[in-house]
Design an enzyme around this catalytic site. Sequence first.
Site, PDB file in Angstrom:
ATOM      1  N   ASP A 206       0.870  -1.146  -0.038  1.00  0.00           N
ATOM      2  CA  ASP A 206      -0.173   0.148  -0.030  1.00  0.00           C
ATOM      3  C   ASP A 206       0.842   1.343  -0.095  1.00  0.00           C
ATOM      4  O   ASP A 206       1.888   1.114  -1.093  1.00  0.00           O
ATOM      5  CB  ASP A 206      -0.913   0.153   1.225  1.00  0.00           C
ATOM      6  CG  ASP A 206      -1.961   0.952   0.969  1.00  0.00           C
ATOM      7  OD1 ASP A 206      -3.274   0.743   0.434  1.00  0.00           O
ATOM      8  OD2 ASP A 206      -1.974   2.089   1.604  1.00  0.00           O
TER       9      ASP A 206
ATOM     10  N   TYR B  90      -3.029  11.147   2.467  1.00  0.00           N
ATOM     11  CA  TYR B  90      -3.653  11.142   1.265  1.00  0.00           C
ATOM     12  C   TYR B  90      -3.398  12.536   0.547  1.00  0.00           C
ATOM     13  O   TYR B  90      -3.170  12.888  -0.675  1.00  0.00           O
ATOM     14  CB  TYR B  90      -4.900  10.934   1.162  1.00  0.00           C
ATOM     15  CG  TYR B  90      -5.024   9.102   1.249  1.00  0.00           C
ATOM     16  CD1 TYR B  90      -5.363   8.463   0.036  1.00  0.00           C
ATOM     17  CD2 TYR B  90      -4.773   8.699   2.401  1.00  0.00           C
ATOM     18  CE1 TYR B  90      -5.434   7.123   0.183  1.00  0.00           C
ATOM     19  CE2 TYR B  90      -4.970   7.097   2.426  1.00  0.00           C
ATOM     20  CZ  TYR B  90      -5.252   6.479   1.313  1.00  0.00           C
ATOM     21  OH  TYR B  90      -5.225   5.204   1.454  1.00  0.00           O
TER      22      TYR B  90
ATOM     23  N   HIS C 268      -5.004  -7.471  -0.862  1.00  0.00           N
ATOM     24  CA  HIS C 268      -4.185  -6.332  -0.648  1.00  0.00           C
ATOM     25  C   HIS C 268      -3.280  -6.133   0.808  1.00  0.00           C
ATOM     26  O   HIS C 268      -2.323  -5.863   0.783  1.00  0.00           O
ATOM     27  CB  HIS C 268      -5.162  -5.300  -0.678  1.00  0.00           C
ATOM     28  CG  HIS C 268      -4.474  -3.854  -0.574  1.00  0.00           C
ATOM     29  ND1 HIS C 268      -3.790  -3.107  -1.706  1.00  0.00           N
ATOM     30  CD2 HIS C 268      -4.612  -2.946   0.289  1.00  0.00           C
ATOM     31  CE1 HIS C 268      -3.329  -2.052  -1.307  1.00  0.00           C
ATOM     32  NE2 HIS C 268      -3.676  -1.683  -0.114  1.00  0.00           N
TER      33      HIS C 268
END
Length: 406
Positions: A197, A328, A384
């Site tokens: 990630d 982010y 993931h």
Amino acid sequence: MEEASSVETPEHAPTRPQERDNMEPFRVDVPDDVLNDLQTRLKLTRWTDDFANESWQYGTNTAYLKDLVSYWIASYDWREHERAINAYPQFRTEIDGVPIHFIHVRGNGPHPKPLILSHGWPWTFWEYHKVIGPLSDPGSHGGDPADAFDLVVPSLPGYGFSTPLRKPGVNFWRTSGLWVTLMERLGYPRFAAHGADWGALITADLGHRYPERVMGVHFPMTLPLDLFSGGVPAPEDYDADEAPLSARLQNFFATESAYSALQSTKPQTIAAALNDSPVGLASWILEKQRSWSDCNGDVETRFNKDDLLTTIMIYWITQSYGTSARYYYEAAHDPWAPVHDRVPVVEAPVGISVLPEEICCAPRRWAERYYNLKQRRYHSSGGHFAAWEEPQTIITDVRDFFRSLN
């Protein structure tokens, strides 16, 4: 959480002088009133109505969430997991005004290689706990002591115990520079790196920006470092047998990326809600744990309730959702730019584990141009959360990759 003034030195704890000068031993010790307050909030939840949502098509299924919260109230024991975390040597330091928490376990073998493991969102450092023993002490886990690693497992800036973060501008490519400094402080001028990630982007950036500092980089997620400024593999990069990869990535952007749009633009707005409501926080994180894992719609085939709740608890007790979401924003508003125009972009030797349900897996042709690719392995299961879902896969691939670079 309190930093301990003194801690007993575990058998494999670091002891180098430069570490003692710069690092503070750390233990997790959540006050009882934080846990009591959590119980009160859970019991006073005002539940939202939910209907026609058996397949989670509208988002987190409320019936399952209620079941999880009932377990959280009646059966989940944070102190048990706190003790498990504290079984590992932990430290905190500050680098350029950024607090960094990390586990550091010395390898048990003739020549352990230093290896840093980087997590992502909505992960924590603890998602690597299944690989710490086998990678640091392979002889005790059916492996060869020659494959031992000195492990450094940090919490990303603004995540978990790497808080409180009050410095803006910290994103994944700035974190790679923090990791170089951290490893220097630990006495590792050159080291190995693995991540998933955000951790995969951090690790790839180490291989681009600091190829002389890393012996190699390994990850299970492959995406361009300039993703936040529009970089994606072109359609013609996909071979015919890779159509599912392209479809999965397009489906992710179409149906799974609303969280990223929000966290990249207005993270503080949602932080006010999720810092106040543990059930809201659980709903936000749980949906990703289910959607992104190879669980075929049943999240508990991959993670039991304690697994799920311990991740949520680390965000809750550290009040770190807000700064984790800002990660982010900082990536989107200060996007990655290359420091050289050479090919491959990631010059350090690269190893890739390809798991079938990983949502972000670039095509072969693109990867062979972008990375200095030395090892790529395809696996039959996993999603993931690679090291959490398929620890033995990651252990084997990491061991084999870095052994091949000797």
